[in-house]
Design a protein around this motif. Sequence first.
Motif, PDB file in Angstrom:
ATOM      1  N   TYR A   7       0.848  -1.191   0.000  1.00  0.00           N
ATOM      2  CA  TYR A   7       0.000   0.000   0.000  1.00  0.00           C
ATOM      3  C   TYR A   7       0.885   1.243   0.000  1.00  0.00           C
ATOM      4  O   TYR A   7       1.858   1.330   0.745  1.00  0.00           O
ATOM      5  N   ARG A   8       0.554   2.195  -0.843  1.00  0.00           N
ATOM      6  CA  ARG A   8       1.240   3.480  -0.895  1.00  0.00           C
ATOM      7  C   ARG A   8       0.174   4.548  -1.079  1.00  0.00           C
ATOM      8  O   ARG A   8      -0.607   4.495  -2.023  1.00  0.00           O
ATOM      9  N   PRO A   9       0.127   5.515  -0.156  1.00  0.00           N
ATOM     10  CA  PRO A   9      -0.876   6.580  -0.300  1.00  0.00           C
ATOM     11  C   PRO A   9      -0.704   7.316  -1.629  1.00  0.00           C
ATOM     12  O   PRO A   9       0.402   7.388  -2.177  1.00  0.00           O
ATOM     13  N   ALA A  10      -1.762   7.894  -2.119  1.00  0.00           N
ATOM     14  CA  ALA A  10      -1.728   8.634  -3.379  1.00  0.00           C
ATOM     15  C   ALA A  10      -0.852   9.877  -3.245  1.00  0.00           C
ATOM     16  O   ALA A  10      -0.229  10.305  -4.210  1.00  0.00           O
ATOM     17  N   GLU A  61      -4.708   4.536   6.406  1.00  0.00           N
ATOM     18  CA  GLU A  61      -3.763   3.918   7.338  1.00  0.00           C
ATOM     19  C   GLU A  61      -4.173   4.163   8.788  1.00  0.00           C
ATOM     20  O   GLU A  61      -4.105   3.249   9.621  1.00  0.00           O
ATOM     21  N   ILE A  62      -4.606   5.368   9.097  1.00  0.00           N
ATOM     22  CA  ILE A  62      -5.054   5.679  10.456  1.00  0.00           C
ATOM     23  C   ILE A  62      -6.262   4.821  10.821  1.00  0.00           C
ATOM     24  O   ILE A  62      -6.345   4.266  11.919  1.00  0.00           O
ATOM     25  N   ASP A  63      -7.200   4.668   9.877  1.00  0.00           N
ATOM     26  CA  ASP A  63      -8.378   3.829  10.125  1.00  0.00           C
ATOM     27  C   ASP A  63      -7.984   2.382  10.382  1.00  0.00           C
ATOM     28  O   ASP A  63      -8.569   1.707  11.237  1.00  0.00           O
ATOM     29  N   LYS A  64      -6.980   1.873   9.650  1.00  0.00           N
ATOM     30  CA  LYS A  64      -6.520   0.487   9.857  1.00  0.00           C
ATOM     31  C   LYS A  64      -5.935   0.313  11.258  1.00  0.00           C
ATOM     32  O   LYS A  64      -6.170  -0.704  11.909  1.00  0.00           O
ATOM     33  N   ILE A  65      -5.174   1.290  11.733  1.00  0.00           N
ATOM     34  CA  ILE A  65      -4.615   1.208  13.090  1.00  0.00           C
ATOM     35  C   ILE A  65      -5.740   1.227  14.109  1.00  0.00           C
ATOM     36  O   ILE A  65      -5.751   0.447  15.067  1.00  0.00           O
ATOM     37  N   ARG A  66      -6.718   2.094  13.888  1.00  0.00           N
ATOM     38  CA  ARG A  66      -7.846   2.166  14.830  1.00  0.00           C
ATOM     39  C   ARG A  66      -8.623   0.854  14.849  1.00  0.00           C
ATOM     40  O   ARG A  66      -9.063   0.407  15.908  1.00  0.00           O
ATOM     41  N   GLU A  67      -8.793   0.225  13.691  1.00  0.00           N
ATOM     42  CA  GLU A  67      -9.457  -1.085  13.645  1.00  0.00           C
ATOM     43  C   GLU A  67      -8.677  -2.099  14.475  1.00  0.00           C
ATOM     44  O   GLU A  67      -9.261  -2.892  15.215  1.00  0.00           O
ATOM     45  N   GLU A  68      -7.352  -2.051  14.357  1.00  0.00           N
ATOM     46  CA  GLU A  68      -6.505  -3.007  15.076  1.00  0.00           C
ATOM     47  C   GLU A  68      -6.610  -2.804  16.591  1.00  0.00           C
ATOM     48  O   GLU A  68      -6.777  -3.753  17.347  1.00  0.00           O
ATOM     49  N   TYR A  69      -6.520  -1.538  17.053  1.00  0.00           N
ATOM     50  CA  TYR A  69      -6.610  -1.377  18.500  1.00  0.00           C
ATOM     51  C   TYR A  69      -8.035  -1.551  19.009  1.00  0.00           C
ATOM     52  O   TYR A  69      -8.247  -1.957  20.149  1.00  0.00           O
ATOM     53  N   GLN A  70      -9.029  -1.323  18.172  1.00  0.00           N
ATOM     54  CA  GLN A  70     -10.428  -1.576  18.555  1.00  0.00           C
ATOM     55  C   GLN A  70     -10.620  -3.083  18.775  1.00  0.00           C
ATOM     56  O   GLN A  70     -11.269  -3.499  19.736  1.00  0.00           O
ATOM     57  N   ILE A 117      -1.566   6.123  20.345  1.00  0.00           N
ATOM     58  CA  ILE A 117      -0.652   7.254  20.175  1.00  0.00           C
ATOM     59  C   ILE A 117      -0.195   7.339  18.724  1.00  0.00           C
ATOM     60  O   ILE A 117      -0.153   8.419  18.133  1.00  0.00           O
ATOM     61  N   GLU A 118       0.128   6.192  18.133  1.00  0.00           N
ATOM     62  CA  GLU A 118       0.569   6.165  16.740  1.00  0.00           C
ATOM     63  C   GLU A 118      -0.518   6.694  15.809  1.00  0.00           C
ATOM     64  O   GLU A 118      -0.251   7.460  14.885  1.00  0.00           O
ATOM     65  N   ALA A 119      -1.752   6.321  16.065  1.00  0.00           N
ATOM     66  CA  ALA A 119      -2.861   6.801  15.227  1.00  0.00           C
ATOM     67  C   ALA A 119      -3.072   8.301  15.412  1.00  0.00           C
ATOM     68  O   ALA A 119      -3.327   9.017  14.452  1.00  0.00           O
ATOM     69  N   GLN A 120      -2.943   8.792  16.644  1.00  0.00           N
ATOM     70  CA  GLN A 120      -3.117  10.227  16.910  1.00  0.00           C
ATOM     71  C   GLN A 120      -2.019  11.048  16.242  1.00  0.00           C
ATOM     72  O   GLN A 120      -2.283  12.128  15.712  1.00  0.00           O
ATOM     73  N   GLU A 121      -0.772  10.546  16.283  1.00  0.00           N
ATOM     74  CA  GLU A 121       0.328  11.270  15.653  1.00  0.00           C
ATOM     75  C   GLU A 121       0.195  11.237  14.130  1.00  0.00           C
ATOM     76  O   GLU A 121       0.556  12.195  13.459  1.00  0.00           O
ATOM     77  N   GLY A 122      -0.301  10.145  13.596  1.00  0.00           N
ATOM     78  CA  GLY A 122      -0.495  10.039  12.153  1.00  0.00           C
ATOM     79  C   GLY A 122       0.800  10.072  11.354  1.00  0.00           C
ATOM     80  O   GLY A 122       0.808  10.537  10.226  1.00  0.00           O
ATOM     81  N   VAL A 123       1.890   9.580  11.929  1.00  0.00           N
ATOM     82  CA  VAL A 123       3.195   9.592  11.258  1.00  0.00           C
ATOM     83  C   VAL A 123       3.750   8.172  11.260  1.00  0.00           C
ATOM     84  O   VAL A 123       3.644   7.449  12.238  1.00  0.00           O
ATOM     85  N   THR A 124       4.348   7.783  10.139  1.00  0.00           N
ATOM     86  CA  THR A 124       4.991   6.478  10.058  1.00  0.00           C
ATOM     87  C   THR A 124       6.286   6.622   9.274  1.00  0.00           C
ATOM     88  O   THR A 124       6.489   7.605   8.557  1.00  0.00           O
ATOM     89  N   GLU A 125       7.161   5.660   9.422  1.00  0.00           N
ATOM     90  CA  GLU A 125       8.423   5.685   8.693  1.00  0.00           C
ATOM     91  C   GLU A 125       8.247   5.070   7.320  1.00  0.00           C
ATOM     92  O   GLU A 125       7.383   4.215   7.115  1.00  0.00           O
ATOM     93  N   MET A 126       9.069   5.515   6.401  1.00  0.00           N
ATOM     94  CA  MET A 126       9.008   5.029   5.025  1.00  0.00           C
ATOM     95  C   MET A 126      10.426   4.787   4.555  1.00  0.00           C
ATOM     96  O   MET A 126      11.257   5.699   4.570  1.00  0.00           O
ATOM     97  N   ASN A 127      10.745   3.560   4.152  1.00  0.00           N
ATOM     98  CA  ASN A 127      12.049   3.251   3.588  1.00  0.00           C
ATOM     99  C   ASN A 127      12.087   3.781   2.161  1.00  0.00           C
ATOM    100  O   ASN A 127      11.233   3.449   1.346  1.00  0.00           O
ATOM    101  N   LEU A 128      13.075   4.622   1.893  1.00  0.00           N
ATOM    102  CA  LEU A 128      13.188   5.237   0.577  1.00  0.00           C
ATOM    103  C   LEU A 128      14.202   4.488  -0.275  1.00  0.00           C
ATOM    104  O   LEU A 128      15.221   4.017   0.225  1.00  0.00           O
TER     105      LEU A 128
END
Length: 188
Positions: A7-10, A61-70, A117-128
């Motif tokens: 998955y890669r955001p648009a 991606e944020i929704d997927k994290i929320r589904e996981e912690y839910q 916390i990860e969902a609230q921050e909304g930031v993730t790492e990306m290998n370039l």
Amino acid sequence: MKKIEHYRPAFIEFTTESNEVPKFLGEKKFESSDEAHKFINEHFVASSTKFQAERKMDQYEIDKIREEYQEELEEILPQYKGELKEAERILAEAKASKNAAQEAVNACLNKIQTLSIEAQEGVTEMNLDQAFTYEFVYNGKRFYYTIMDKKIQLCGVRDIPMYEADDLISSSERNAKSFEQMKEVVNG
């Protein structure tokens, strides 16, 4: 957090900000990555490098994290709490079972807190990709740019340790000239 496979955001937006260099290099969106590589080689001394940058998550991606912690909150945590209650009832003969259940509850709560916390921050790492990511030396720092979505984007800044600074002076001087020219074009 489980990474979402393939998955890669648009739209990619890196979290890195700097007042020392422009967020994007070049005046326009490049037609191809080859054009962007050519632009870098003509204006800067930079080396291709592998780099892991932080980018903002998109809503999917944020929704997927929320589904996981839910799921953790509604399905797994109650199960561990039930095991904890049962272990307390038979504590005299099952002290080891109580400790295991308590650890499972704590681990689950820690995971929920971390995911929240990860969902609230909304930031993730990306290998370039090293083939599209460059490291520039300028003003005592390393600036990382990557070619993404037909643009050369600033994606990271690191201070240069003192023991490396002398070796990088000549690269920094050429880059300083090019960055100043870029600032004049952008700031007009």
